[in-house]
Design a protein around this motif. Structure first.
Motif, mmCIF file in Angstrom:
data_model
loop_
_atom_site.group_PDB
_atom_site.id
_atom_site.type_symbol
_atom_site.label_atom_id
_atom_site.label_comp_id
_atom_site.label_asym_id
_atom_site.label_seq_id
_atom_site.Cartn_x
_atom_site.Cartn_y
_atom_site.Cartn_z
ATOM 1 N N ASP A 107 28.602 -3.570 -12.033
ATOM 2 C CA ASP A 107 27.405 -4.141 -11.417
ATOM 3 C C ASP A 107 27.252 -3.636 -9.982
ATOM 4 O O ASP A 107 26.149 -3.229 -9.575
ATOM 5 C CB ASP A 107 27.520 -5.671 -11.426
ATOM 6 N N GLU A 108 28.325 -3.629 -9.242
ATOM 7 C CA GLU A 108 28.275 -3.196 -7.850
ATOM 8 C C GLU A 108 27.846 -1.723 -7.750
ATOM 9 O O GLU A 108 26.955 -1.378 -6.971
ATOM 10 C CB GLU A 108 29.640 -3.406 -7.199
ATOM 11 N N ALA A 109 28.481 -0.882 -8.570
ATOM 12 C CA ALA A 109 28.178 0.557 -8.521
ATOM 13 C C ALA A 109 26.735 0.830 -8.936
ATOM 14 O O ALA A 109 26.027 1.632 -8.315
ATOM 15 C CB ALA A 109 29.143 1.323 -9.420
ATOM 16 N N ALA A 110 26.286 0.152 -9.985
ATOM 17 C CA ALA A 110 24.934 0.396 -10.499
ATOM 18 C C ALA A 110 23.887 -0.090 -9.497
ATOM 19 O O ALA A 110 22.937 0.641 -9.170
ATOM 20 C CB ALA A 110 24.755 -0.289 -11.854
ATOM 21 N N THR A 116 20.806 1.255 -13.890
ATOM 22 C CA THR A 116 20.966 0.137 -14.809
ATOM 23 C C THR A 116 22.135 0.454 -15.736
ATOM 24 O O THR A 116 22.205 1.553 -16.297
ATOM 25 C CB THR A 116 19.679 -0.094 -15.615
ATOM 26 N N ALA A 117 23.035 -0.493 -15.861
ATOM 27 C CA ALA A 117 24.230 -0.285 -16.677
ATOM 28 C C ALA A 117 24.352 -1.410 -17.682
ATOM 29 O O ALA A 117 23.790 -2.485 -17.502
ATOM 30 C CB ALA A 117 25.469 -0.263 -15.779
ATOM 31 N N MET A 118 25.106 -1.147 -18.736
ATOM 32 C CA MET A 118 25.345 -2.190 -19.719
ATOM 33 C C MET A 118 26.751 -2.008 -20.258
ATOM 34 O O MET A 118 27.154 -0.880 -20.574
ATOM 35 C CB MET A 118 24.306 -2.084 -20.830
ATOM 36 N N ILE A 119 27.490 -3.117 -20.374
ATOM 37 C CA ILE A 119 28.860 -3.025 -20.892
ATOM 38 C C ILE A 119 29.018 -3.857 -22.156
ATOM 39 O O ILE A 119 28.219 -4.735 -22.455
ATOM 40 C CB ILE A 119 29.896 -3.495 -19.851
ATOM 41 N N ARG A 295 14.168 1.140 -20.522
ATOM 42 C CA ARG A 295 12.972 0.339 -20.203
ATOM 43 C C ARG A 295 13.204 -0.547 -18.973
ATOM 44 O O ARG A 295 12.303 -0.709 -18.145
ATOM 45 C CB ARG A 295 12.585 -0.521 -21.420
ATOM 46 N N LEU A 296 14.383 -1.125 -18.868
ATOM 47 C CA LEU A 296 14.681 -1.963 -17.700
ATOM 48 C C LEU A 296 14.705 -1.118 -16.435
ATOM 49 O O LEU A 296 14.147 -1.501 -15.405
ATOM 50 C CB LEU A 296 16.043 -2.659 -17.866
ATOM 51 N N ASN A 297 15.341 0.059 -16.511
ATOM 52 C CA ASN A 297 15.417 0.900 -15.318
ATOM 53 C C ASN A 297 14.028 1.361 -14.884
ATOM 54 O O ASN A 297 13.728 1.416 -13.695
ATOM 55 C CB ASN A 297 16.347 2.087 -15.565
ATOM 56 N N ASP A 298 13.166 1.649 -15.863
ATOM 57 C CA ASP A 298 11.778 2.034 -15.541
ATOM 58 C C ASP A 298 11.050 0.925 -14.770
ATOM 59 O O ASP A 298 10.150 1.202 -13.981
ATOM 60 C CB ASP A 298 10.992 2.349 -16.823
ATOM 61 N N LYS A 299 11.418 -0.344 -15.033
ATOM 62 C CA LYS A 299 10.787 -1.467 -14.328
ATOM 63 C C LYS A 299 11.478 -1.788 -13.008
ATOM 64 O O LYS A 299 11.113 -2.752 -12.323
ATOM 65 C CB LYS A 299 10.852 -2.748 -15.182
ATOM 66 N N ASP A 301 14.665 -2.807 -12.818
ATOM 67 C CA ASP A 301 15.657 -3.860 -13.034
ATOM 68 C C ASP A 301 17.037 -3.195 -13.127
ATOM 69 O O ASP A 301 17.393 -2.608 -14.149
ATOM 70 C CB ASP A 301 15.299 -4.614 -14.316
ATOM 71 N N THR A 302 17.785 -3.259 -12.036
ATOM 72 C CA THR A 302 19.046 -2.515 -11.952
ATOM 73 C C THR A 302 20.261 -3.439 -11.992
ATOM 74 O O THR A 302 20.126 -4.661 -12.036
ATOM 75 C CB THR A 302 19.079 -1.689 -10.649
ATOM 76 N N GLY A 303 21.458 -2.838 -11.966
ATOM 77 C CA GLY A 303 22.702 -3.596 -12.023
ATOM 78 C C GLY A 303 23.265 -3.617 -13.424
ATOM 79 O O GLY A 303 22.749 -2.946 -14.324
ATOM 80 N N CYS A 304 24.319 -4.410 -13.619
ATOM 81 C CA CYS A 304 24.991 -4.430 -14.923
ATOM 82 C C CYS A 304 24.430 -5.539 -15.811
ATOM 83 O O CYS A 304 24.175 -6.652 -15.363
ATOM 84 C CB CYS A 304 26.489 -4.617 -14.734
ATOM 85 N N LYS A 305 24.226 -5.216 -17.054
ATOM 86 C CA LYS A 305 23.693 -6.154 -18.052
ATOM 87 C C LYS A 305 24.691 -6.308 -19.199
ATOM 88 O O LYS A 305 25.548 -5.454 -19.403
ATOM 89 C CB LYS A 305 22.384 -5.610 -18.660
#
Lengths: 328, 328
Positions: A107-110, A116-119, A295-299, A301-305
């Motif tokens: 989350d911090e790095a993204a 936008t990241a997802m784990i 889609r989230l990054n296009d809007k 909406d960043t960070g880890c999801k």
């Protein structure tokens, strides 16, 4: 324009992602990144470059979502936060106990880099987690059960292979049918580890190894086998190759709970998966979520999801209108 | 402060909502609205006012989410868009074919007034829709199956009760076991209406009615019964009261699909519900989504939503951190 997918790591999971991208009409495979010598790697798709991981940053603006296909033990804890600085990333990190630490690092790095990241995407963690979330929200007065199998446990197979005298081994985790039935019938049983799953091992011995000694070492191994009813079958290398090279898996998630002014009505929610190929199904889940990440990054909406943060509408190639008309 | 819930319409569903609110620690029942004489209505909870629907606008600023518990045929198409002008609302509209029209009307009313609305919440539409959405996104090359039952179909029971000579009737929809098994085994069968479900009817005749005439009228009724194998059982009013007053229901959603470079691996996703009380389970789903609607409205996210638009994290009383640690 299609979403450009990169694959980092080309083992069973990477090959699965390659296949899953082919089933979409809105994504394309742009490059495969490997720590091996790229010229030594033959991928299935034509006209897609295989690139050294050392050169991955050169692809920063040519990849929309990078799918990380390394292992949870040592690869992903380092790779996911590191690559989230330069890419939208998605991984299948599955060491449940370490998820909070991994999440915080990614989350911090993204966030710091507008990515936008997802784990922890796959089926468990992943689809099973979704079912646990939905069903515990819907039946707050209830009890969860998760069973795995019948399927191959890589960790347990590895543990057997480390025993002296073992040439090869495969371990199947098998849910106990009577326990499944009790849960399915809404009996809310309290189940011990031994009552939920059995472990079936198929072992090829090295020349001269003592089967009884190997068997004893397996069934008494702490954490892995000591708390389970374990059967050990010694087979030939030929039989192993013929019957035990698949990667099938699956499992069950239940929630059983009560409603009513006096809790007089009970309900059972059951979700199950029967998978011919664990890595290919996991990859298919990842690719659906890669669509959401783009889609989230296009809007912005960043960070880890995680799967809990993503509305289902972002996973589908259908429009929201089509989904309401066809699936609701 | 707890989320203040209002119930509009106090039938089986309204009573279920009343029970479901009690299972939460972050919501409270504020008022029940009825078209009947409020003094004639005895609700289960103490110290909650029963108010005439005529006075509902006086409660505009005292209700966070209004749960509409009317019927899909005539109540909700009028009530939901009308009340969405003054309240955040949620309904269980289940006439699948009319969802797009209903959505548009509710969306316009809610957006124009800064409210958040949600339609078609329950188990089908609702949880079954979620499973169809997730699993079609994950296995794009696949096939969906939905089976209902064993459970009471209110519409079919009503149709029988309209026949001359019938005093009371209940109709159970029953999935055909062989069809379930074929789907579960990944055989991807093409199933006719008749092969998927049978219909079992329990009928109490009026004095002097001709059973053979009634039976014929039921089994030949177009749309409702003609395309099914239907059994009709004539029973006494006493047996009806003793054995057929429950509201159990349930069903199954499957997706079966292939992955792999040559589609060589197949997978089966199965979700099922076994519910003692259809209205209480539906209400429990609604209350989880009422939590999400309040949260969305607090963020200024207005207009009409469906289950496809809501990330699972909004449904739970747990924090996102707790969910990641405990459910992922």
């Amino acid at each position: 324009m299609k979403t450009r997918i990169g694959i980092a790591g080309y083992g069973n999971l990477g090959r699965g992602v390659e296949c899953a991208v082919r089933e979409t009409s809105d994504m394309e495979l742009t490059a495969v990144f490997t720590r091996r010598d790229p010229s030594s790697l033959k991928i299935q798709t034509e006209n897609v470059p295989v690139v050294s991981m050392d050169d991955i940053l050169e692809w920063k603006d040519r990849i929309d979502v990078l799918v990380l296909c390394g292992g949870s033990a040592t690869d992903l804890p380092v790779q996911t936060p590191e690559l989230a600085k330069n890419f939208n990333v998605i991984d299948s990190f599955d060491t449940h106990a370490n998820i909070p630490v991994h999440f915080a690092a990614v989350d911090e790095a993204a966030k710091a880099n507008g990515n936008t990241a997802m784990i922890s995407v796959g089926w468990d963690p992943g689809m099973f987690s979704l079912i646990r979330a939905y069903s515990s929200a819907v039946l707050p007065n209830g009890k969860d059960y998760t069973f795995w199998g019948k399927g191959v446990s890589q960790g347990h197979s590895d543990a057997i292979r480390r025993i002296e005298g073992v040439a090869n081994a495969k371990q199947y985790t098998v849910p106990v049918e009577a326990a499944l039935e009790a849960v399915r019938n809404g009996e809310n049983p309290e189940l011990t580890t031994r009552q939920k799953h059995t472990r079936e091992c198929f072992v090829v011995l090295k020349e001269g190894a003592d089967p009884e000694k190997v068997r004893k070492e397996i069934v008494e191994m702490p954490n892995y086998f000591a708390d389970y009813d374990t059967t050990v079958n010694f087979i030939s290398a030929e039989e192993f190759a013929a019957n035990h090279s698949g990667l099938a898996h699956g499992g069950f998630v239940f929630r059983s709970g009560c409603t009513g002014f006096n809790h007089e009505h009970s309900h059972v929610i059951e979700f199950s998966l029967k998978l011919d190929s664990n890595p290919e199904f996991t990859s298919s889940v990842i690719i659906a979520y890669a669509r959401a990440i783009k889609r989230l990054n296009d809007k912005g909406d960043t960070g880890c999801k995680t799967v809990f943060d993503i509305p289902p509408v972002l996973l589908s190639e259908m429009t929201p209108e089509e989904m309401r008309a066809r699936l609701l």
